[in-house]
Design an enzyme around this catalytic site. Structure first.
Site, PDB file in Angstrom:
ATOM      1  N   GLY A  84       0.818  -1.208   0.000  1.00 55.62           N
ATOM      2  CA  GLY A  84       0.000   0.000   0.000  1.00 55.62           C
ATOM      3  C   GLY A  84       0.851   1.256   0.000  1.00 55.62           C
ATOM      4  N   LYS A 105       9.936   2.662  -0.232  1.00 49.32           N
ATOM      5  CA  LYS A 105       8.895   2.607   0.799  1.00 49.32           C
ATOM      6  C   LYS A 105       8.421   4.037   1.046  1.00 49.32           C
ATOM      7  CE  LYS A 105       8.160   0.475   5.342  1.00 49.32           C
ATOM      8  NZ  LYS A 105       8.756  -0.373   6.375  1.00 49.32           N
ATOM      9  N   ARG A 168      14.659   0.263   0.256  1.00 45.47           N
ATOM     10  CA  ARG A 168      14.927  -0.983   0.975  1.00 45.47           C
ATOM     11  C   ARG A 168      15.483  -2.023   0.007  1.00 45.47           C
ATOM     12  NH1 ARG A 168      10.201  -3.263   4.746  1.00 45.47           N
ATOM     13  NH2 ARG A 168       9.053  -3.702   2.849  1.00 45.47           N
ATOM     14  N   ASP A 244       2.321 -11.167   7.259  1.00 40.25           N
ATOM     15  CA  ASP A 244       2.831 -10.418   6.097  1.00 40.25           C
ATOM     16  C   ASP A 244       4.217  -9.848   6.403  1.00 40.25           C
ATOM     17  OD1 ASP A 244       1.176  -8.697   7.898  1.00 40.25           O
ATOM     18  OD2 ASP A 244       2.044  -7.102   6.684  1.00 40.25           O
ATOM     19  N   ASP A 254      10.359  -5.349   7.843  1.00 40.76           N
ATOM     20  CA  ASP A 254       9.336  -4.422   8.339  1.00 40.76           C
ATOM     21  C   ASP A 254       9.606  -3.932   9.756  1.00 40.76           C
ATOM     22  OD1 ASP A 254       7.946  -3.802   6.174  1.00 40.76           O
ATOM     23  OD2 ASP A 254       6.140  -4.941   6.633  1.00 40.76           O
TER      24      ASP A 254
HETATM   25  P1  AMP Z   1       2.866  -2.595   7.915  1.00 40.54           P
HETATM   26  O1  AMP Z   1       2.325  -2.221   9.253  1.00 40.54           O
HETATM   27  O2  AMP Z   1       3.934  -1.660   7.410  1.00 40.54           O
HETATM   28  O3  AMP Z   1       3.265  -4.036   7.826  1.00 40.54           O
HETATM   29  O4  AMP Z   1       1.666  -2.380   6.901  1.00 40.54           O
HETATM   30  C1  AMP Z   1       0.477  -3.123   6.897  1.00 40.54           C
HETATM   31  C2  AMP Z   1      -0.315  -2.843   5.641  1.00 40.54           C
HETATM   32  O5  AMP Z   1      -0.764  -1.474   5.626  1.00 40.54           O
HETATM   33  C3  AMP Z   1       0.470  -3.035   4.351  1.00 40.54           C
HETATM   34  O6  AMP Z   1      -0.416  -3.539   3.376  1.00 40.54           O
HETATM   35  C4  AMP Z   1       0.908  -1.642   4.030  1.00 40.54           C
HETATM   36  O7  AMP Z   1       1.192  -1.491   2.664  1.00 40.54           O
HETATM   37  C5  AMP Z   1      -0.309  -0.820   4.451  1.00 40.54           C
HETATM   38  N1  AMP Z   1       0.046   0.575   4.781  1.00 40.54           N
HETATM   39  C6  AMP Z   1       0.759   1.005   5.840  1.00 40.54           C
HETATM   40  N2  AMP Z   1       0.900   2.348   5.814  1.00 40.54           N
HETATM   41  C7  AMP Z   1       0.244   2.792   4.702  1.00 40.54           C
HETATM   42  C8  AMP Z   1       0.027   4.077   4.117  1.00 40.54           C
HETATM   43  N3  AMP Z   1       0.499   5.181   4.667  1.00 40.54           N
HETATM   44  N4  AMP Z   1      -0.682   4.117   2.970  1.00 40.54           N
HETATM   45  C9  AMP Z   1      -1.150   3.010   2.401  1.00 40.54           C
HETATM   46  N5  AMP Z   1      -0.984   1.775   2.901  1.00 40.54           N
HETATM   47  C10 AMP Z   1      -0.299   1.649   4.043  1.00 40.54           C
HETATM   48 MG    MG Z   2       4.100  -5.221   6.590  1.00 38.02          MG
END
Ligand code: AMP
Ligand code: MG
Length: 478
Positions: A84, A105, A168, A244, A254
């Site tokens: 995302g 990222k 990354r 994930d 992550d």
């Molecule tokens: P993470 O906590 O980084 O593992 O992210 C969990 C999910 O939320 C993943 O699918 C990320 O791509 C999405 N995500 C986290 N932050 C954002 C953001 N600012 N905009 C869009 N998607 C996000």
């Molecule tokens: Mg993640």
């Protein structure tokens, strides 16, 4: 034209289309390079250091940017996720013929952004940079950080923050969640294509195995058992071990709310969102086992034509994880105590030390550092009689092996870091950087690059924060 060293390929884009969406980064107004990892760039064969490229404003030659699809159990609940706020530029084939993902990222929205802005803040990206490079210095498999650029555009979270993009570098971004996505939303043939791709990329010996998919499962379990043991041995708490965030390659990935444990306690949690302590220090090994069981489940259609046989293969394989993990951990703990051979009683010796550390609220890293340097400090631990008695038992144990005490202390120096990315030091570096002074962070990165050096400067980094700085809390920063 300047030679930039890009040597990008796009093998991921040969997978079935369900696994990704082609997506360009969204250009930003005024990119500036803030941190750059020159030694990593050199090992990748890169001479590129232009902010425009690491901001996604300019696409390097050979890149075919895409966002990956994946799912994952977040705190035990399955969700459709995907990149995302990340975009894969491509895979750099290095001068030593390694293939690594180059991912931005925070480059803007993708079809998987859901309600998010696809952006990232400077603080969290610098934090990922410091901790991932710290992990690399510690010898722990991890994704790496190549660059951080600021975008010149603010982002809005609880507060207004400076926008940033981290580059990354990873062995790949295949996750347990990629396989869960395939098993839930794709056909068996697409799942097979993904598994074949993972085998080709990370476990090529598996191609000639009698059952390549059982081989894949076994190898991922082995690498994760080794990885999680390494985390435990340095007190690393990932903080958000959702499926994930677990790689197929066995790299740590992550860096969100992660932090290093200071005071030893198995229930230690830093993440503000982990209110139940699901991802507490002491829970990391069983949680890894749980995540790997989700991986095994995703592979069921490939393991055997017969469903029952398939389930049995998965269960038998996954049952190995706790044993594998424990043997890595025990081996590592013996090294931390300078022990070369094996005695049954070692387990009790190690367990007793942990209990004494817990009782006296001892600092995890400094306890082992103190033993390594044969030095006592003014901590409650060092004043405790039971610790003194434990040390007598430990010294007797060292005398019962043929290796000299000198070689024991050498082994301990190689196994116990003199420095870890301590929370208050990381915060100090981040605050200075956010004020525009990157020198504190550069210095910290320098000492973290060789944590087993035991230099005079590192001694300064071993000091604990003032008690008022606690409890430390971390935030996802998403
Ligand atoms: P993470 O906590 O980084 O593992 O992210 C969990 C999910 O939320 C993943 O699918 C990320 O791509 C999405 N995500 C986290 N932050 C954002 C953001 N600012 N905009 C869009 N998607 C996000
Ligand atoms: Mg993640």
């Amino acid at each position: 034209m300047m030679e930039t060293g890009w040597n990008l390929e796009n093998s991921y884009a040969t997978l079935p289309e369900t696994f990704f969406t082609k997506q360009l980064p969204t250009p930003v107004s005024s990119p500036e390079l803030r941190v750059f990892n020159h030694s990593l760039a050199a090992s990748l064969g890169l001479k590129e250091d232009r902010a425009a490229v690491f901001a996604g404003n300019e696409i390097p030659k050979g890149a075919d940017p895409l966002a990956q699809a994946y799912g994952g159990h977040q705190f035990g609940h399955f969700n459709m996720l995907g990149d995302g706020r990340a975009i894969l530029l491509g895979e750099q084939v290095t001068p030593t013929d390694e293939r690594v993902d180059i991912q931005l990222k925070g480059p803007g929205r993708t079809p998987y952004s859901r309600g998010g802005d696809g952006r990232a803040g400077l603080g969290p990206m610098l934090r990922e940079y410091i901790i991932s490079e710290g992990m690399y210095g510690l010898g722990i498999p991890t994704t790496r950080s190549l660059a951080v650029v600021t975008t010149g555009e603010p982002i809005y979270r609880q507060t207004k923050q400076e926008g940033a993009i981290l580059t990354r570098v990873a062995a790949s971004h295949l996750r347990v969640g990629t396989f869960q996505y395939a098993s839930k939303f794709a056909s068996v043939e697409e799942l097979r294509a993904l598994a074949d791709y993972a085998i080709e990329r990370h476990y090529p010996e598996g191609k000639s195995a009698s059952n390549p998919y059982v081989f894949l499962l076994k190898e991922v379990i082995k690498r994760q058992a080794a990885l999680i043991a390494k985390w435990q041995l340095v007190g690393f708490i990932h903080g958000v071990m959702n499926t994930d965030n677990m790689t197929i390659s066995g790299e740590t990935i992550d860096y969100g709310p992660c932090a290093f444990m200071d005071t030893y306690h198995p229930a230690t949690v830093f993440s503000s969102i982990d209110t139940q302590g699901r991802y507490a220090y002491g829970n990391q090994p069983p949680i890894a086992g749980w995540n790997l069981a989700r991986f095994a489940e995703s592979l069921l259609p490939l393991l055997h034509d017969n469903q029952e046989e398939s389930l049995k293969l998965a269960q038998d394989t996954i049952a190995e994880f706790p044993k594998l993990y424990y043997s890595h951990w025990l081996k590592g703990m013996r090294k931390k105590l300078g022990i070369f051979n094996e005695e049954e009683k070692d387990k009790a010796l190690i367990e007793d030390l942990h209990n004494i550390m817990e009782k006296h609220r001892a600092d995890f890293t400094n306890t082992f550092r103190g033993l390594t340097l044969d030095k006592e400090d003014h901590s409650p631990l060092c004043k405790a009689t039971e610790f003194t008695q434990w040390k007598v038992r430990w010294q007797e144990r060292l005398s019962r092996q043929t290796e000299s005490k000198d070689s024991s202390y050498q082994l301990m120096r190689e196994s116990n870091p003199a420095i870890i990315p301590r929370n208050h030091r990381v915060e100090e570096a981040l605050s200075a950087a956010e004020q525009g002074d990157y020198s504190v962070m550069e210095r910290l990165l320098e000492v973290l690059s060789n944590p087993y050096e035991y230099s005079d400067e590192q001694a300064k980094y071993a000091t604990l924060p003032e008690p008022s700085d606690r409890p430390y809390r971390t935030f996802c920063g998403t």
